[in-house]
Design a protein around this motif. Structure first.
Motif, PDB file in Angstrom:
ATOM      1  N   PHE A 195       0.845  -1.189   0.000  1.00  0.00           N
ATOM      2  CA  PHE A 195       0.000   0.000   0.000  1.00  0.00           C
ATOM      3  C   PHE A 195       0.885   1.245   0.000  1.00  0.00           C
ATOM      4  O   PHE A 195       1.969   1.253   0.603  1.00  0.00           O
ATOM      5  N   PRO A 196       0.462   2.284  -0.712  1.00  0.00           N
ATOM      6  CA  PRO A 196       1.295   3.487  -0.851  1.00  0.00           C
ATOM      7  C   PRO A 196       1.653   4.097   0.496  1.00  0.00           C
ATOM      8  O   PRO A 196       0.838   4.122   1.425  1.00  0.00           O
ATOM      9  N   ARG A 197       2.889   4.587   0.577  1.00  0.00           N
ATOM     10  CA  ARG A 197       3.363   5.304   1.759  1.00  0.00           C
ATOM     11  C   ARG A 197       3.970   6.625   1.322  1.00  0.00           C
ATOM     12  O   ARG A 197       4.611   6.694   0.271  1.00  0.00           O
ATOM     13  N   PRO A 198       3.778   7.673   2.118  1.00  0.00           N
ATOM     14  CA  PRO A 198       4.302   8.984   1.728  1.00  0.00           C
ATOM     15  C   PRO A 198       5.812   8.952   1.519  1.00  0.00           C
ATOM     16  O   PRO A 198       6.542   8.287   2.266  1.00  0.00           O
ATOM     17  N   ARG A 199       6.257   9.642   0.486  1.00  0.00           N
ATOM     18  CA  ARG A 199       7.677   9.828   0.204  1.00  0.00           C
ATOM     19  C   ARG A 199       8.405   8.500  -0.032  1.00  0.00           C
ATOM     20  O   ARG A 199       9.602   8.378   0.216  1.00  0.00           O
ATOM     21  N   ARG A 200       7.688   7.514  -0.497  1.00  0.00           N
ATOM     22  CA  ARG A 200       8.268   6.233  -0.896  1.00  0.00           C
ATOM     23  C   ARG A 200       7.801   5.907  -2.314  1.00  0.00           C
ATOM     24  O   ARG A 200       6.668   6.227  -2.677  1.00  0.00           O
ATOM     25  N   PRO A 201       8.636   5.257  -3.118  1.00  0.00           N
ATOM     26  CA  PRO A 201       8.196   4.893  -4.461  1.00  0.00           C
ATOM     27  C   PRO A 201       6.899   4.091  -4.424  1.00  0.00           C
ATOM     28  O   PRO A 201       6.689   3.249  -3.547  1.00  0.00           O
ATOM     29  N   ALA A 202       6.025   4.358  -5.360  1.00  0.00           N
ATOM     30  CA  ALA A 202       4.720   3.704  -5.393  1.00  0.00           C
ATOM     31  C   ALA A 202       4.859   2.208  -5.615  1.00  0.00           C
ATOM     32  O   ALA A 202       5.726   1.753  -6.373  1.00  0.00           O
ATOM     33  N   PRO A 203       4.025   1.401  -4.965  1.00  0.00           N
ATOM     34  CA  PRO A 203       4.039  -0.044  -5.214  1.00  0.00           C
ATOM     35  C   PRO A 203       3.807  -0.353  -6.688  1.00  0.00           C
ATOM     36  O   PRO A 203       3.080   0.359  -7.384  1.00  0.00           O
ATOM     37  N   LEU A 204       4.449  -1.421  -7.179  1.00  0.00           N
ATOM     38  CA  LEU A 204       4.313  -1.883  -8.554  1.00  0.00           C
ATOM     39  C   LEU A 204       4.734  -0.808  -9.558  1.00  0.00           C
ATOM     40  O   LEU A 204       4.163  -0.680 -10.648  1.00  0.00           O
ATOM     41  N   HIS A 205       5.762  -0.049  -9.169  1.00  0.00           N
ATOM     42  CA  HIS A 205       6.323   1.021  -9.996  1.00  0.00           C
ATOM     43  C   HIS A 205       7.838   1.042  -9.832  1.00  0.00           C
ATOM     44  O   HIS A 205       8.380   0.408  -8.925  1.00  0.00           O
ATOM     45  N   PRO A 206       8.545   1.801 -10.677  1.00  0.00           N
ATOM     46  CA  PRO A 206      10.006   1.853 -10.557  1.00  0.00           C
ATOM     47  C   PRO A 206      10.477   2.473  -9.257  1.00  0.00           C
ATOM     48  O   PRO A 206       9.828   3.362  -8.690  1.00  0.00           O
ATOM     49  N   ASN A 207      11.644   2.018  -8.790  1.00  0.00           N
ATOM     50  CA  ASN A 207      12.351   2.705  -7.710  1.00  0.00           C
ATOM     51  C   ASN A 207      13.452   3.559  -8.347  1.00  0.00           C
ATOM     52  O   ASN A 207      13.580   3.633  -9.576  1.00  0.00           O
ATOM     53  N   ALA A 208      14.241   4.213  -7.515  1.00  0.00           N
ATOM     54  CA  ALA A 208      15.284   5.099  -8.037  1.00  0.00           C
ATOM     55  C   ALA A 208      16.314   4.338  -8.869  1.00  0.00           C
ATOM     56  O   ALA A 208      16.791   4.840  -9.898  1.00  0.00           O
ATOM     57  N   GLU A 209      16.646   3.122  -8.441  1.00  0.00           N
ATOM     58  CA  GLU A 209      17.608   2.312  -9.192  1.00  0.00           C
ATOM     59  C   GLU A 209      17.056   1.963 -10.576  1.00  0.00           C
ATOM     60  O   GLU A 209      17.796   1.959 -11.574  1.00  0.00           O
ATOM     61  N   GLY A 210      15.765   1.651 -10.623  1.00  0.00           N
ATOM     62  CA  GLY A 210      15.147   1.349 -11.900  1.00  0.00           C
ATOM     63  C   GLY A 210      15.150   2.534 -12.842  1.00  0.00           C
ATOM     64  O   GLY A 210      15.415   2.396 -14.044  1.00  0.00           O
ATOM     65  N   MET A 211      14.860   3.713 -12.300  1.00  0.00           N
ATOM     66  CA  MET A 211      14.880   4.912 -13.133  1.00  0.00           C
ATOM     67  C   MET A 211      16.285   5.190 -13.666  1.00  0.00           C
ATOM     68  O   MET A 211      16.455   5.582 -14.826  1.00  0.00           O
ATOM     69  N   ARG A 212      17.284   4.995 -12.845  1.00  0.00           N
ATOM     70  CA  ARG A 212      18.657   5.192 -13.304  1.00  0.00           C
ATOM     71  C   ARG A 212      18.999   4.187 -14.417  1.00  0.00           C
ATOM     72  O   ARG A 212      19.631   4.540 -15.418  1.00  0.00           O
ATOM     73  N   ALA A 213      18.570   2.947 -14.252  1.00  0.00           N
ATOM     74  CA  ALA A 213      18.848   1.932 -15.253  1.00  0.00           C
ATOM     75  C   ALA A 213      18.172   2.270 -16.581  1.00  0.00           C
ATOM     76  O   ALA A 213      18.782   2.134 -17.654  1.00  0.00           O
ATOM     77  N   VAL A 214      16.929   2.720 -16.531  1.00  0.00           N
ATOM     78  CA  VAL A 214      16.227   3.098 -17.760  1.00  0.00           C
ATOM     79  C   VAL A 214      16.908   4.305 -18.400  1.00  0.00           C
ATOM     80  O   VAL A 214      17.082   4.364 -19.625  1.00  0.00           O
ATOM     81  N   ALA A 215      17.312   5.278 -17.592  1.00  0.00           N
ATOM     82  CA  ALA A 215      17.989   6.448 -18.126  1.00  0.00           C
ATOM     83  C   ALA A 215      19.253   6.036 -18.873  1.00  0.00           C
ATOM     84  O   ALA A 215      19.544   6.548 -19.962  1.00  0.00           O
ATOM     85  N   ASP A 216      20.009   5.110 -18.304  1.00  0.00           N
ATOM     86  CA  ASP A 216      21.223   4.637 -18.969  1.00  0.00           C
ATOM     87  C   ASP A 216      20.895   3.981 -20.313  1.00  0.00           C
ATOM     88  O   ASP A 216      21.627   4.157 -21.305  1.00  0.00           O
ATOM     89  N   LEU A 217      19.805   3.229 -20.367  1.00  0.00           N
ATOM     90  CA  LEU A 217      19.402   2.596 -21.616  1.00  0.00           C
ATOM     91  C   LEU A 217      19.003   3.638 -22.671  1.00  0.00           C
ATOM     92  O   LEU A 217      19.319   3.494 -23.851  1.00  0.00           O
ATOM     93  N   VAL A 218      18.290   4.680 -22.228  1.00  0.00           N
ATOM     94  CA  VAL A 218      17.882   5.727 -23.158  1.00  0.00           C
ATOM     95  C   VAL A 218      19.100   6.470 -23.693  1.00  0.00           C
ATOM     96  O   VAL A 218      19.220   6.719 -24.908  1.00  0.00           O
ATOM     97  N   VAL A 219      20.023   6.813 -22.803  1.00  0.00           N
ATOM     98  CA  VAL A 219      21.240   7.515 -23.226  1.00  0.00           C
ATOM     99  C   VAL A 219      22.017   6.674 -24.236  1.00  0.00           C
ATOM    100  O   VAL A 219      22.493   7.180 -25.264  1.00  0.00           O
ATOM    101  N   ALA A 220      22.097   5.377 -23.986  1.00  0.00           N
ATOM    102  CA  ALA A 220      22.799   4.492 -24.933  1.00  0.00           C
ATOM    103  C   ALA A 220      22.095   4.456 -26.279  1.00  0.00           C
ATOM    104  O   ALA A 220      22.748   4.376 -27.331  1.00  0.00           O
ATOM    105  N   ALA A 221      20.756   4.505 -26.274  1.00  0.00           N
ATOM    106  CA  ALA A 221      19.998   4.469 -27.527  1.00  0.00           C
ATOM    107  C   ALA A 221      20.144   5.748 -28.321  1.00  0.00           C
ATOM    108  O   ALA A 221      20.119   5.733 -29.556  1.00  0.00           O
ATOM    109  N   VAL A 222      20.279   6.865 -27.616  1.00  0.00           N
ATOM    110  CA  VAL A 222      20.444   8.153 -28.290  1.00  0.00           C
ATOM    111  C   VAL A 222      21.821   8.231 -28.929  1.00  0.00           C
ATOM    112  O   VAL A 222      21.965   8.712 -30.055  1.00  0.00           O
TER     113      VAL A 222
END
Length: 251
Positions: A224-251
């Motif tokens: 269940f959602p908690r304030p100032r925590r990543p939403a359940p069933l959604h990316p965390n900060a590590e996931g966002m960094r990983a996706v960003a790296d993939l996008v940068v590589a694709a560009v």
């Protein structure tokens, strides 16, 4: 020009990953550490982030969302880069997983129970997935029409579920339905990218070993959602960094 426009739903917005973008709508759940912001900082681009939690392809193309204009309106033709992560809400993917994790007793509550049963109905999800495929192609065509000089990248969803085994409190057959929906959304996104001449960032493939129930997750498991925590069933900060790296590589 160095203009970068980010389109999409909560999987791009990053709800609960602090800090929130100053001045952004709270309902958008737009994190200053989502993958668009990380990409913009790495590449030195001027970011226009219109990602919004709960967005569907209709909110990208034509419909207002909580007073915000359709996301496509952010494109003016001067973009260097456009990214889009969308389609899951059309199919009801994360809502279905969340419904699957709720206690069974909730399903008999008037009104709410009906919506939960609809989300868990495989036939309804299959129909929604079919409709999402055409909508994703329409999104690609419209971005291409408005931003003909830009690099346009579809970014698919980070993997939430393990390929095999348990993911408590999610149960079979909903777990199997969730895996089917994830695989289908991945394929539909790839098909839309190919059909519209856009690029594809394969976040789902890159994150298979980093599902929400893994030892090094890039997403958050059911809860269940908690304030100032990543939403359940959604990316965390590590996931966002990983996706960003993939996008940068694709560009």
């Amino acid at each position: 020009m160095t203009r970068y426009v980010a389109l999409g739903s909560s999987m791009a917005a990053g709800p609960g990953i602090t800090p929130r973008v100053p001045g952004s709508p709270r309902a958008a759940g737009r994190s200053a550490r989502n993958y668009p912001h990380l990409v913009a900082r790495t590449l030195g681009l001027d970011l226009v982030d219109v990602t919004y939690s709960g967005a569907t392809t209709a909110h990208v193309l034509s419909e207002s969302q909580r007073g915000a204009p359709p996301q496509i309106a952010a494109l003016d033709g001067t973009e260097t880069l456009v990214t889009v992560t969308i389609g899951g809400n059309d199919a009801g993917y994360v809502p279905m997983l969340f419904a699957a994790g709720l206690p069974r007793a909730v399903r008999v509550i008037p009104l709410l129970g009906g919506r939960i049963r609809e989300l868990l109905d495989p036939s309804a999800r299959y129909v929604a997935l079919t409709e999402a495929g055409g909508a994703l192609i329409e999104v690609g065509h419209e971005i291409r029409r408005r931003s003909p000089q830009a690099t346009v990248l579809f970014v698919d969803y980070l993997t939430l579920l393990p390929e095999t085994g348990a993911a408590p409190p999610l149960r079979e057959p909903q777990l199997s339905l969730g895996r089917h929906m994830a695989a289908t959304l991945q394929q539909l996104t790839a098909d839309a990218a190919r059909a519209t001449g856009c690029g594809l960032v394969r976040a789902a493939e890159a994150s298979r070993a980093h599902h929400a129930w893994s030892s090094e997750p890039w997403t958050i498991r059911f809860g269940f959602p908690r304030p100032r925590r990543p939403a359940p069933l959604h990316p965390n900060a590590e996931g966002m960094r990983a996706v960003a790296d993939l996008v940068v590589a694709a560009v």
